[in-house]
Design a protein around this motif. Structure first.
Motif, PDB file in Angstrom:
ATOM      1  N   SER A 284       0.826  -1.219   0.000  1.00  0.00           N
ATOM      2  CA  SER A 284       0.000   0.000   0.000  1.00  0.00           C
ATOM      3  C   SER A 284       0.853   1.258   0.000  1.00  0.00           C
ATOM      4  CB  SER A 284      -0.925  -0.009   1.217  1.00  0.00           C
ATOM      5  OG  SER A 284      -0.169   0.037   2.420  1.00  0.00           O
ATOM      6  N   TRP A 285       2.028   1.196   0.631  1.00  0.00           N
ATOM      7  CA  TRP A 285       2.906   2.369   0.632  1.00  0.00           C
ATOM      8  C   TRP A 285       3.602   2.551  -0.712  1.00  0.00           C
ATOM      9  CZ3 TRP A 285       8.238   2.898   0.042  1.00  0.00           C
ATOM     10  CH2 TRP A 285       8.753   4.156   0.350  1.00  0.00           C
ATOM     11  N   TYR A 287       2.638   1.572  -3.801  1.00  0.00           N
ATOM     12  CA  TYR A 287       1.772   1.901  -4.919  1.00  0.00           C
ATOM     13  C   TYR A 287       1.007   3.199  -4.707  1.00  0.00           C
ATOM     14  CZ  TYR A 287       2.743  -2.642  -6.923  1.00  0.00           C
ATOM     15  OH  TYR A 287       3.377  -3.722  -7.466  1.00  0.00           O
ATOM     16  N   ARG A 288       1.357   3.904  -3.682  1.00  0.00           N
ATOM     17  CA  ARG A 288       0.731   5.196  -3.429  1.00  0.00           C
ATOM     18  C   ARG A 288       1.672   6.307  -3.902  1.00  0.00           C
ATOM     19  NH1 ARG A 288      -0.783   5.735   2.612  1.00  0.00           N
ATOM     20  NH2 ARG A 288      -1.798   3.746   2.059  1.00  0.00           N
ATOM     21  N   GLU A 289       1.130   7.308  -4.569  1.00  0.00           N
ATOM     22  CA  GLU A 289       1.878   8.474  -5.055  1.00  0.00           C
ATOM     23  C   GLU A 289       2.989   8.088  -6.037  1.00  0.00           C
ATOM     24  OE1 GLU A 289       3.296  10.660  -1.742  1.00  0.00           O
ATOM     25  OE2 GLU A 289       1.307  10.985  -0.859  1.00  0.00           O
ATOM     26  N   ASN A 290       2.799   6.998  -6.784  1.00  0.00           N
ATOM     27  CA  ASN A 290       3.722   6.577  -7.843  1.00  0.00           C
ATOM     28  C   ASN A 290       5.163   6.455  -7.318  1.00  0.00           C
ATOM     29  OD1 ASN A 290       4.427   5.770 -10.422  1.00  0.00           O
ATOM     30  ND2 ASN A 290       4.801   7.856 -11.146  1.00  0.00           N
ATOM     31  N   ARG A 291       5.304   5.830  -6.156  1.00  0.00           N
ATOM     32  CA  ARG A 291       6.643   5.683  -5.599  1.00  0.00           C
ATOM     33  C   ARG A 291       7.497   4.701  -6.403  1.00  0.00           C
ATOM     34  NH1 ARG A 291       3.673   6.433  -0.636  1.00  0.00           N
ATOM     35  NH2 ARG A 291       4.481   8.235   0.513  1.00  0.00           N
ATOM     36  N   LYS A 294       9.105   6.643  -9.230  1.00  0.00           N
ATOM     37  CA  LYS A 294      10.207   7.462  -8.710  1.00  0.00           C
ATOM     38  C   LYS A 294      11.432   6.598  -8.386  1.00  0.00           C
ATOM     39  CE  LYS A 294       7.020  10.845  -6.697  1.00  0.00           C
ATOM     40  NZ  LYS A 294       6.528  11.474  -5.434  1.00  0.00           N
TER      41      LYS A 294
END
Length: 552
Positions: A284-285, A287-291, A294
């Motif tokens: 969940s971490w 795939y959040r904010e397109n990590r 990056k």
């Protein structure tokens, strides 16, 4: 002789009746388990005790009488004393207590003497629920009393094996009424009962899936020598094999009867649950904010930066590093040889750069299987990304050591030479001795780089091993239900009151040592002295080594 009577605290205010328990063989001690209330029929009491004896396997018997008379029961004590003729015993315990008073009175009547002669008695209170649910462990330190230590396991075992006796509560319609730790109603939970009902089909489905997976892994293609070699070197494959073994243990249809088997299943289940929960949090971490995008955009420039730093390091070594005078010819050959491998690696990174984000996307999904899978994949990716450092390190170690390992005989080859060959060898050794500073410098530099990579992989492996092997369930019992894991019993003596027993919980270090789940990395590691010896002799160092792995 002193007689020890272990009496449950839950029976302190029980109605008058008969004491049911067991005489400890070989010890002048008795364990009281329950009190059968008056009124009762002696024949039904005998039949019930015989039935409980067959179900529990404990030699249950009527130990004596318990008298706590109420209004209108003045002759109850003498009536219960006369029952010793119906329940013949070598010794008949006659316990009594008056309403509103703290102390107890105890008389021991022998078969020859029924006159109520007093005997020396130690009356010990114990909490029946805690003793029933606890597991006694042997004491490793101290100098305990041998007689007490021989009694305690029998006391704990008697209470635990008498579980069928505690199924009868005051709501059951039976021939007898009793007082024990569950006499007010059985302990239970609707959620636990629903989980027990749902666990059977879930275990059957998981077992069927594991059978398919095991048959697939044992197929002919995956059992090829090359595939076995690759899987033995990948941390992800090792973690997958151990998780499969753990799930087979948890979903086994065989019921865990022994305490160690139950604790092993519980620890593995809790470890797997925590592992998957942490993995889902990581997914969940990520795939959040397109990590992931990056991270992919940062990975290729970071690899280029590392390769560029290695090139600058090699250019520095090919000159006069720290003012040292090196053999220029050998220095140039080694430098260009290592630069060639680094250039190959840069080309490989740029060739793979369009697919890195997709690879990381699928790698992130593997965290759904658990955090340990993600850490194992990270270790394998680190090994692939630093493969050029490993190659350079191996070349430098081989040049520095100069020994040939015989794979068939598992030893370093040695040869016998004649006089001419020894003379030529001495000349060559002299030349190599003067070239040693150059090779030693390259070996030192790339060994330090290799140590950095090995330390990072070692931290990952320690994290995986910690999650796999740490007994979370046992540690939870130690913190929140410390009496479940007992190391011994502490007796407290009170003035004018019978002594009470208190369970000593097992030490935290003993809990970890006793219930830790064995894994592939739970082997004795090399000491610092052995590591320094390897570095000095030029032996290869690995991030993790098994007992059966060949030592170079």
């Amino acid at each position: 002789m002193v007689l020890k009577i272990f009496f449950p605290q839950c029976c302190n205010k029980a109605d008058s009746g008969l004491l049911v328990g067991r005489w400890i063989p070989g010890q002048n001690s008795a364990v009281v388990l329950a009190v059968i209330h008056y009124p009762f029929i002696p024949g039904q009491v005998k039949q019930y005790i015989h039935q409980m004896r067959g179900q529990s396997g404990v030699d249950l018997t009527v130990l004596g009488s318990w008298s706590m008379p109420k209004e209108g029961q003045e002759g109850m004590e003498s009536f219960l004393r006369d029952l010793s003729t119906i329940f013949p015993q070598g010794q008949w315990l006659q316990l009594s207590r008056e309403m509103g008073k703290i102390g107890f009175r105890c008389h021991v009547l022998t078969r020859d003497q029924r006159g109520g002669e007093k005997d020396k008695v130690i009356f010990i209170h114990y909490e029946q629920r805690k003793v029933m649910l606890s597991q006694l462990h042997p004491i490793d330190n101290g100098v305990p009393d041998p007689q007490t230590e021989s009694q305690l396991p029998q006391v704990f075992g008697t209470v635990c094996q008498s579980e069928p006796l505690f199924f009868l509560d005051k709501y059951d319609d039976g021939p007898v009424k009793m007082t024990h730790w569950q006499s007010e109603g059985r302990e239970g939970s609707i959620i636990v009962e629903l989980m027990k009902q749902a666990s059977t089909p879930v275990c059957l489905l998981t077992t069927w899936m594991l059978t398919l997976w095991t048959s697939l892994c044992s197929s002919r293609i995956l059992n090829m020598r090359t595939m076995r070699f690759i899987s033995s070197k990948l941390s992800t494959c090792l973690q997958l094999s151990y998780r499969t073994e753990h799930l087979q243990t948890v979903c086994s249809p065989t019921r865990a009867t022994a305490h160690n088997h139950f604790m092993r299943k519980a620890n593995i289940f809790v470890s797997f649950f925590v592992d998957v929960s942490l993995g889902l949090l990581l997914v969940s971490w990520m795939y959040r904010e397109n990590r992931i995008g990056k991270l992919a955009n940062t990975l290729v420039p970071a690899a280029d930066h590392v390769a560029k730093e290695l090139e600058e390091l090699l250019q520095w070594l090919m000159g006069a590093p720290a003012g040292l005078k090196m053999n220029r010819a050998l220095d140039q050959v080694l430098g260009r040889f290592f630069l060639y491998h680094i250039h190959l690696w840069i080309s490989y990174i740029h060739l793979m750069s369009p697919f890195i984000e997709m690879i990381l996307w699928y790698v992130g999904l593997s965290a759904c299987l658990g955090l340990t899978f993600a850490l194992s994949l990270l270790s394998d990716i680190t090994a692939l990304l630093t493969f050029h450092i490993y190659f350079v390190y191996v070349y430098g170690a081989r040049l520095f050591r100069g020994k040939k390992w015989n794979v068939l005989r598992q030893r370093v080859d040695s040869c016998s030479y004649d006089l001419d060959q020894l003379f030529i060898g001495t000349l060559l050794f002299t030349i190599l001795l003067f070239l040693l500073p150059t090779t030693a410098l390259y070996y030192l530099v790339f060994t330090l780089l290799r140590l950095v990579v090995v330390m990072f992989q070692g931290v990952l492996h320690l994290s995986v091993d910690f999650i796999n092997s740490f007994p979370l369930f046992a540690m939870g019992l130690r913190l929140f239900r410390s009496y479940r894991l007992a190391e011994g019993v502490k007796f407290r003596v009170h003035v004018y009151v019978s002594p009470t027993s208190q369970i000593n919980p097992l030490k935290v270090s003993s809990v970890v040592q006793t219930y830790r789940t064995p894994t592939y990395s739970c082997y004795p590691k090399d000491s610092w002295l052995a590591l320094c010896k390897k570095l000095f002799l030029g032996e290869l160092i690995y991030p993790w080594r098994h007992k059966t792995t060949k030592i170079d």
